[in-house]
Design an enzyme around this catalytic site. Structure first.
Site, PDB file in Angstrom:
ATOM      1  N   ASN A 110     -11.723  -0.640   1.801  1.00 20.92           N
ATOM      2  CA  ASN A 110     -12.362  -1.685   1.002  1.00 20.92           C
ATOM      3  C   ASN A 110     -11.548  -1.976  -0.246  1.00 20.92           C
ATOM      4  O   ASN A 110     -10.907  -1.097  -0.811  1.00 20.92           O
ATOM      5  CB  ASN A 110     -13.815  -1.306   0.670  1.00 20.92           C
ATOM      6  N   PHE A 114     -15.577  -4.241  -7.457  1.00 17.96           N
ATOM      7  CA  PHE A 114     -16.783  -4.221  -8.317  1.00 17.96           C
ATOM      8  C   PHE A 114     -17.538  -5.554  -8.279  1.00 17.96           C
ATOM      9  O   PHE A 114     -17.931  -6.097  -9.320  1.00 17.96           O
ATOM     10  CB  PHE A 114     -16.436  -3.883  -9.775  1.00 17.96           C
ATOM     11  N   SER A 174     -11.774   3.933  -9.154  1.00 17.24           N
ATOM     12  CA  SER A 174     -11.678   2.912  -8.114  1.00 17.24           C
ATOM     13  C   SER A 174     -10.245   2.398  -8.064  1.00 17.24           C
ATOM     14  O   SER A 174      -9.656   2.094  -9.101  1.00 17.24           O
ATOM     15  CB  SER A 174     -12.618   1.747  -8.413  1.00 17.24           C
ATOM     16  N   ASN A 176      -9.421  -0.406  -6.912  1.00 16.17           N
ATOM     17  CA  ASN A 176      -9.456  -1.864  -6.735  1.00 16.17           C
ATOM     18  C   ASN A 176      -9.618  -2.657  -8.029  1.00 16.17           C
ATOM     19  O   ASN A 176      -9.825  -3.866  -7.999  1.00 16.17           O
ATOM     20  CB  ASN A 176     -10.581  -2.235  -5.758  1.00 16.17           C
ATOM     21  N   THR A 177      -9.585  -1.963  -9.165  1.00 14.03           N
ATOM     22  CA  THR A 177      -9.584  -2.641 -10.464  1.00 14.03           C
ATOM     23  C   THR A 177      -8.284  -2.241 -11.144  1.00 14.03           C
ATOM     24  O   THR A 177      -8.100  -1.054 -11.457  1.00 14.03           O
ATOM     25  CB  THR A 177     -10.820  -2.222 -11.303  1.00 14.03           C
ATOM     26  N   LYS A 216     -16.268  10.313 -12.232  1.00 15.19           N
ATOM     27  CA  LYS A 216     -15.805  10.277 -10.829  1.00 15.19           C
ATOM     28  C   LYS A 216     -14.294  10.103 -10.777  1.00 15.19           C
ATOM     29  O   LYS A 216     -13.752   9.166 -11.364  1.00 15.19           O
ATOM     30  CB  LYS A 216     -16.507   9.144 -10.095  1.00 15.19           C
ATOM     31  N   ASN A 245     -13.340   9.626  -5.124  1.00 17.14           N
ATOM     32  CA  ASN A 245     -13.407   8.224  -4.722  1.00 17.14           C
ATOM     33  C   ASN A 245     -12.553   8.022  -3.454  1.00 17.14           C
ATOM     34  O   ASN A 245     -12.124   8.991  -2.839  1.00 17.14           O
ATOM     35  CB  ASN A 245     -12.896   7.353  -5.882  1.00 17.14           C
TER      36      ASN A 245
HETATM   37  C1  LIG Z   1     -17.389  -0.360   0.789  1.00 14.56           C
HETATM   38  C2  LIG Z   1     -17.301   0.702  -0.243  1.00 14.56           C
HETATM   39  C3  LIG Z   1     -17.562   0.384  -1.568  1.00 14.56           C
HETATM   40  C4  LIG Z   1     -17.476   1.369  -2.559  1.00 14.56           C
HETATM   41  N1  LIG Z   1     -17.775   1.051  -3.839  1.00 14.56           N
HETATM   42  C5  LIG Z   1     -17.783   2.014  -4.781  1.00 14.56           C
HETATM   43  C6  LIG Z   1     -18.164   1.722  -6.109  1.00 14.56           C
HETATM   44  O1  LIG Z   1     -18.545   0.592  -6.435  1.00 14.56           O
HETATM   45  N2  LIG Z   1     -18.125   2.724  -7.024  1.00 14.56           N
HETATM   46  C7  LIG Z   1     -17.728   3.999  -6.702  1.00 14.56           C
HETATM   47  O2  LIG Z   1     -17.728   4.876  -7.568  1.00 14.56           O
HETATM   48  N3  LIG Z   1     -17.380   4.309  -5.436  1.00 14.56           N
HETATM   49  C8  LIG Z   1     -17.401   3.352  -4.485  1.00 14.56           C
HETATM   50  N4  LIG Z   1     -17.050   3.673  -3.204  1.00 14.56           N
HETATM   51  C9  LIG Z   1     -16.571   5.052  -2.903  1.00 14.56           C
HETATM   52  C10 LIG Z   1     -17.669   5.957  -2.365  1.00 14.56           C
HETATM   53  O3  LIG Z   1     -18.692   6.137  -3.302  1.00 14.56           O
HETATM   54  C11 LIG Z   1     -17.088   7.327  -1.972  1.00 14.56           C
HETATM   55  O4  LIG Z   1     -16.600   7.951  -3.137  1.00 14.56           O
HETATM   56  C12 LIG Z   1     -15.964   7.232  -0.964  1.00 14.56           C
HETATM   57  O5  LIG Z   1     -16.223   6.212  -0.020  1.00 14.56           O
HETATM   58  C13 LIG Z   1     -15.756   8.535  -0.188  1.00 14.56           C
HETATM   59  O6  LIG Z   1     -16.937   8.901   0.485  1.00 14.56           O
HETATM   60  P1  LIG Z   1     -17.205   8.578   2.041  1.00 14.56           P
HETATM   61  O7  LIG Z   1     -15.990   9.013   2.798  1.00 14.56           O
HETATM   62  O8  LIG Z   1     -18.436   9.353   2.384  1.00 14.56           O
HETATM   63  O9  LIG Z   1     -17.421   7.113   2.128  1.00 14.56           O
HETATM   64  C14 LIG Z   1     -17.115   2.704  -2.206  1.00 14.56           C
HETATM   65  C15 LIG Z   1     -16.864   3.018  -0.861  1.00 14.56           C
HETATM   66  C16 LIG Z   1     -16.953   2.047   0.117  1.00 14.56           C
HETATM   67  C17 LIG Z   1     -16.686   2.414   1.556  1.00 14.56           C
END
Ligand SMILES: Cc1cc2nc3c(=O)[nH]c(=O)nc-3n(C[C@H](O)[C@H](O)[C@H](O)COP(=O)(O)O)c2cc1C
Length: 345
Positions: A110, A114, A174, A176-177, A216, A245
């Site tokens: 992704n 934000f 993140s 992506n910022t 985080k 993350n």
């Molecule tokens: C589509 C998507 C959007 C995410 N958006 C955020 C976010 O806005 N803020 C954040 O701290 N982490 C965000 N994450 C990261 C997740 O909170 C997590 O840290 C990461 O995906 C690893 O966990 P997982 O493998 O269980 O998904 C996002 C993950 C995904 C897949």
């Protein structure tokens, strides 16, 4: 049941599937139907950061960015739900498409950036709910705010949500910022986090409500960097570290049609990186700061692995997309069993 729902949802564009699912979840919750998605599991409560978590398994940030369906998600069996990342002003995020499934790897890429409706909208939504569980709010900065001015955005969000949150997470990882991850290091980290700790401490003195602050971090740091960040966060007296993350690494997804899409990889390919980060933090900190483990949990055993590496709680996101709500129950059962075993009960 979920394999059928999943095959229908996976026929849709990922972002559309996400929106439909959140809408259906919040509607079913309003109708009192959300408990149909889960059976209550007897679980081991966890005391951490001055809070009592009914079980050790939380929903990670990013799924419910606007606090639209957190009560429904909580009713599915999570011990806590983290909403956001929210920014001061609403923003549309990166251009679409920006969300990609890699089912062969149980992964997601992704670069949402934000996208959210802003903190005022989130506060309104939180106030409308009757959720009794533990609620975390994950905060960030607007794209138009420079990294040098980021502290103003984080402080603004913290001050807006603190009366309604059980804990707050500063997301500085993140991918992506642009520039956000630079906030993890040196003076930038101190200049961002010290005012946030001061603000939540002041709030506690004024109101008697202690709202812990978690930070985080990314899975893309080497051992020395992880130890440095750990030392700084300990010195700054934050309440927990959330690791991790999404990753910029493409190990584990190479050759996939979507592998070279820009953004962060989550799901199975981030599992080892995340667990390694947790282990380094845990060995280095020796219990000085609690760790919340997240990244690639797609089974009960994966969740236990994070606890064994040194996490006190876990979170998941991508596993829920691939495995469905049964994963919550499985993770709660396994982590509860593990926690009972280590506590000798
Ligand atoms: C589509 C998507 C959007 C995410 N958006 C955020 C976010 O806005 N803020 C954040 O701290 N982490 C965000 N994450 C990261 C997740 O909170 C997590 O840290 C990461 O995906 C690893 O966990 P997982 O493998 O269980 O998904 C996002 C993950 C995904 C897949």
């Amino acid at each position: 049941m979920y394999p059928l729902i999943r095959s229908l949802l996976f026929k849709l564009d990922p972002e559309l599937a996400h929106e439909i699912t959140l809408d259906l979840l919040s509607a079913s919750h309003r109708l009192g139907l959300s408990r149909l998605f889960s059976e209550p599991v007897e679980s081991e409560p966890v005391e951490l950061m001055g809070l009592t978590f009914p079980n050790a398994v939380g929903l990670a940030a990013g799924l419910d960015k606007n606090a639209q369906a957190f009560a429904a998600l909580g009713a599915m069996g999570f011990g806590f739900v983290e909403v956001g990342t929210v920014t001061p002003k609403g923003q549309s995020g990166n251009p679409k498409p920006r969300l990609f499934r890699l089912p062969e790897h149980e992964a997601i890429i992704n670069r949402m950036g934000f996208n959210n409706k802003g903190v005022a909208n989130m506060v309104t939504r939180i106030k409308q709910h009757d959720y009794q569980g533990v609620l975390g709010v994950n905060i960030g900065k607007n794209l138009t705010t420079s990294v040098e001015d980021a502290v103003q955005d984080y402080l603004y969000c913290l001050n807006q949500v603190i009366p309604y949150a059980d804990y707050i997470t500063a997301n500085i990882s993140s991918p992506n910022t642009p520039g956000l991850r630079s906030l993890q290091f040196g003076d930038s980290l101190t200049e961002l986090i010290a005012p946030l700790v001061a603000a939540k401490t002041r709030f506690a003195e004024e109101t008697g409500k202690h709202v812990p602050l978690a930070v985080k971090i990314s899975p893309d740091m080497d051992t020395d960097e992880i130890k440095l960040v750990a030392d700084s966060l300990h010195k700054l007296a934050v309440d927990a570290i959330i690791a991790t993350n999404t990753t910029l690494s493409r190990d584990g997804v190479q050759g996939h049609f979507h592998a070279e899409e820009a953004g962060g990889v989550s799901g199975a390919p981030v599992k080892e990186l995340s667990t390694k980060t947790i282990k380094i933090l845990s060995d280095h900190l020796q219990g000085a700061l609690p760790i919340i483990g997240v990244g690639g949990i797609s089974s009960g055993l994966d969740a236990v692995e994070k606890l064994q590496a040194g996490a006190s709680l876990v979170q998941l996101y991508s596993g829920l997309i691939y495995q469905g709500p049964d994963l919550i129950r499985e993770a709660v059962l396994h982590t509860s069993g593990f926690l009972k075993e280590v506590s000798g009960r």
